[in-house]
Design a protein around this motif. Structure first.
Motif, PDB file in Angstrom:
ATOM      1  N   UNK A  56      33.123 -20.089  -5.072  1.00 39.31           N
ATOM      2  CA  UNK A  56      33.548 -20.458  -6.376  1.00 39.31           C
ATOM      3  C   UNK A  56      33.447 -19.138  -7.418  1.00 39.31           C
ATOM      4  N   UNK A  57      32.848 -18.189  -6.783  1.00 36.53           N
ATOM      5  CA  UNK A  57      32.453 -16.943  -7.452  1.00 36.53           C
ATOM      6  C   UNK A  57      33.753 -15.996  -7.627  1.00 36.53           C
ATOM      7  N   UNK A  58      34.122 -15.468  -8.650  1.00 38.69           N
ATOM      8  CA  UNK A  58      35.135 -14.507  -8.915  1.00 38.69           C
ATOM      9  C   UNK A  58      34.760 -13.263  -9.165  1.00 38.69           C
ATOM     10  N   UNK A  59      35.413 -12.125  -8.664  1.00 34.60           N
ATOM     11  CA  UNK A  59      34.845 -10.901  -8.787  1.00 34.60           C
ATOM     12  C   UNK A  59      35.842 -10.112  -9.441  1.00 34.60           C
ATOM     13  N   UNK A  60      35.337  -9.673 -10.854  1.00 39.40           N
ATOM     14  CA  UNK A  60      36.363  -9.014 -11.507  1.00 39.40           C
ATOM     15  C   UNK A  60      36.163  -7.237 -11.167  1.00 39.40           C
ATOM     16  N   UNK A  61      37.368  -6.676 -10.897  1.00 36.50           N
ATOM     17  CA  UNK A  61      37.317  -5.462 -10.210  1.00 36.50           C
ATOM     18  C   UNK A  61      38.427  -4.411 -10.699  1.00 36.50           C
ATOM     19  N   UNK A 110      39.805 -11.839   1.390  1.00 41.75           N
ATOM     20  CA  UNK A 110      39.964 -11.935  -0.272  1.00 41.75           C
ATOM     21  C   UNK A 110      41.311 -12.093  -0.610  1.00 41.75           C
ATOM     22  N   UNK A 111      41.413 -13.139  -1.589  1.00 43.89           N
ATOM     23  CA  UNK A 111      42.605 -13.117  -2.575  1.00 43.89           C
ATOM     24  C   UNK A 111      42.375 -12.294  -3.707  1.00 43.89           C
ATOM     25  N   UNK A 112      43.508 -11.906  -4.205  1.00 44.06           N
ATOM     26  CA  UNK A 112      43.661 -10.956  -5.501  1.00 44.06           C
ATOM     27  C   UNK A 112      44.602 -11.674  -6.458  1.00 44.06           C
ATOM     28  N   UNK A 113      44.197 -11.424  -7.666  1.00 45.32           N
ATOM     29  CA  UNK A 113      45.158 -11.942  -8.703  1.00 45.32           C
ATOM     30  C   UNK A 113      44.999 -11.003  -9.869  1.00 45.32           C
ATOM     31  N   UNK A 114      46.047 -10.881 -10.654  1.00 44.26           N
ATOM     32  CA  UNK A 114      46.123 -10.001 -11.900  1.00 44.26           C
ATOM     33  C   UNK A 114      46.147 -11.163 -12.898  1.00 44.26           C
ATOM     34  N   UNK A 115      45.241 -10.891 -14.041  1.00 46.09           N
ATOM     35  CA  UNK A 115      45.231 -11.850 -15.123  1.00 46.09           C
ATOM     36  C   UNK A 115      45.294 -11.214 -16.397  1.00 46.09           C
ATOM     37  N   UNK A 116      46.191 -11.640 -17.171  1.00 45.66           N
ATOM     38  CA  UNK A 116      46.774 -10.881 -18.446  1.00 45.66           C
ATOM     39  C   UNK A 116      46.122 -11.548 -19.706  1.00 45.66           C
ATOM     40  N   UNK A 117      45.511 -10.958 -20.568  1.00 42.35           N
ATOM     41  CA  UNK A 117      44.698 -11.425 -21.674  1.00 42.35           C
ATOM     42  C   UNK A 117      44.491 -10.489 -22.844  1.00 42.35           C
ATOM     43  N   UNK A 118      44.026 -11.048 -23.953  1.00 44.59           N
ATOM     44  CA  UNK A 118      43.938  -9.695 -24.997  1.00 44.59           C
ATOM     45  C   UNK A 118      42.353  -9.587 -24.850  1.00 44.59           C
ATOM     46  N   UNK A 177      32.360 -15.949 -13.172  1.00 33.19           N
ATOM     47  CA  UNK A 177      32.973 -14.609 -13.059  1.00 33.19           C
ATOM     48  C   UNK A 177      31.815 -13.514 -13.112  1.00 33.19           C
ATOM     49  N   UNK A 178      32.017 -12.537 -12.147  1.00 33.99           N
ATOM     50  CA  UNK A 178      31.005 -11.330 -11.905  1.00 33.99           C
ATOM     51  C   UNK A 178      31.772 -10.277 -12.028  1.00 33.99           C
ATOM     52  N   UNK A 179      31.082  -9.277 -12.447  1.00 31.77           N
ATOM     53  CA  UNK A 179      31.737  -8.045 -12.760  1.00 31.77           C
ATOM     54  C   UNK A 179      31.338  -7.098 -11.396  1.00 31.77           C
ATOM     55  N   UNK A 180      32.385  -6.219 -10.882  1.00 28.43           N
ATOM     56  CA  UNK A 180      32.148  -5.391  -9.642  1.00 28.43           C
ATOM     57  C   UNK A 180      31.310  -4.101 -10.156  1.00 28.43           C
ATOM     58  N   UNK A 181      30.437  -3.973  -9.659  1.00 23.06           N
ATOM     59  CA  UNK A 181      29.504  -2.873 -10.082  1.00 23.06           C
ATOM     60  C   UNK A 181      30.025  -1.612 -10.255  1.00 23.06           C
ATOM     61  N   UNK A 237      30.572  -7.028 -21.383  1.00 23.54           N
ATOM     62  CA  UNK A 237      31.360  -7.757 -20.529  1.00 23.54           C
ATOM     63  C   UNK A 237      31.638  -9.196 -20.940  1.00 23.54           C
ATOM     64  N   UNK A 238      30.988  -9.642 -21.998  1.00 25.20           N
ATOM     65  CA  UNK A 238      31.375 -11.159 -22.376  1.00 25.20           C
ATOM     66  C   UNK A 238      32.752 -11.367 -22.560  1.00 25.20           C
ATOM     67  N   UNK A 239      33.665 -10.754 -22.994  1.00 28.54           N
ATOM     68  CA  UNK A 239      35.197 -10.992 -23.303  1.00 28.54           C
ATOM     69  C   UNK A 239      35.693 -11.066 -22.123  1.00 28.54           C
ATOM     70  N   UNK A 240      35.606 -10.191 -21.222  1.00 28.21           N
ATOM     71  CA  UNK A 240      36.101 -10.045 -20.020  1.00 28.21           C
ATOM     72  C   UNK A 240      35.834 -11.379 -19.275  1.00 28.21           C
ATOM     73  N   UNK A 241      34.702 -11.639 -19.075  1.00 27.66           N
ATOM     74  CA  UNK A 241      34.137 -12.762 -18.368  1.00 27.66           C
ATOM     75  C   UNK A 241      34.743 -14.230 -18.724  1.00 27.66           C
ATOM     76  N   UNK A 242      34.663 -14.099 -20.174  1.00 27.02           N
ATOM     77  CA  UNK A 242      35.273 -15.571 -20.845  1.00 27.02           C
ATOM     78  C   UNK A 242      36.879 -15.355 -20.479  1.00 27.02           C
ATOM     79  N   UNK A 243      37.551 -14.341 -20.475  1.00 32.36           N
ATOM     80  CA  UNK A 243      39.024 -14.375 -20.394  1.00 32.36           C
ATOM     81  C   UNK A 243      39.171 -14.884 -18.959  1.00 32.36           C
ATOM     82  N   UNK A 244      38.445 -14.592 -17.913  1.00 34.56           N
ATOM     83  CA  UNK A 244      38.730 -14.731 -16.497  1.00 34.56           C
ATOM     84  C   UNK A 244      38.454 -16.470 -16.381  1.00 34.56           C
ATOM     85  N   UNK A 245      37.328 -16.766 -17.097  1.00 30.26           N
ATOM     86  CA  UNK A 245      36.439 -18.188 -16.809  1.00 30.26           C
ATOM     87  C   UNK A 245      37.686 -19.352 -17.405  1.00 30.26           C
TER      88      UNK A 245
END
Length: 185
Positions: free
Chosen positions: A172-177, A123-131, A67-71, A102-110
């Motif tokens: 394989x890489x996911x981009x958190x945006x 590109x595909x796009x998904x909503x992911x829900x987590x705490x 998981x990578x964070x969009x700048x 960004x550690x928590x958000x990457x862990x949630x996505x991974x």
């Protein structure tokens, strides 16, 4: 003094025995056929190419998803606690959700495998829900103006968040945006 004995030109029984052992020894995958005593280079290249192909396939199978964070998202949402109020005041956003690393958000996505449609080139796009542990600031007047005062309406705590993740087909890489608090503050 001694009689001269002529050696026979070829010991037929010995040469037959040697050819039999050679045939047995050459019964493996690295045998390189010889034509008129010279090795056939095509067989060597074929053997080397097959070995490289297998190791490359193994490498591809073991590539982890990352998981990578969009700048752009990082600039809006990942801000140290000390600078969050100042950031919210200076930018034209009526409300802003912050995380301080960004550690928590990457862990949630991974934590899951996301079923993006691999056949599509776009590109595909998904909503992911987590705490996630977030804070939230709102403009006091509710407008989109920079330099307006802000209120911290959601103190730092764990909240259910929506995280937007996109992925290019075939990678394989996911981009958190995207990041937004879903739990009411």
């Amino acid at each position: 003094m001694y009689k001269r004995v002529e050696k026979p030109k070829e010991n037929k029984s010995r040469s037959v025995a040697n050819s039999v052992t050679q045939e047995k020894n050459n019964d493996n995958s690295t045998y390189i056929p010889k034509e008129n005593g010279v090795a056939d280079n095509r067989a060597v290249h074929k053997f080397v190419d097959q070995r490289n192909t297998v190791s490359q396939l193994m490498t591809v199978r073991t590539v982890p998803k990352k998981a990578q964070i969009d700048p752009k998202m990082a600039r809006k949402h990942i801000v140290p606690k000390a600078g969050q109020a100042d950031w919210a005041k200076k930018h034209e956003k009526p409300k802003t959700t912050f995380i301080d690393n960004d550690a928590d958000i990457k862990a949630l996505v991974d934590t899951d495998a996301y079923d993006f449609e691999e056949e599509k080139k776009e590109k595909g796009w998904k909503r992911i829900f987590g705490t996630l542990t977030t804070t939230e600031y709102h403009k006091k007047d509710g407008k989109n103006n920079a330099d307006e005062p802000v209120d911290q309406v959601g103190e730092e705590k764990g909240r259910v968040c929506e995280v937007g993740v996109r992925k290019e087909a075939g990678t394989h890489d996911l981009l958190i945006d995207h990041l937004q608090n879903k739990e009411s503050t």
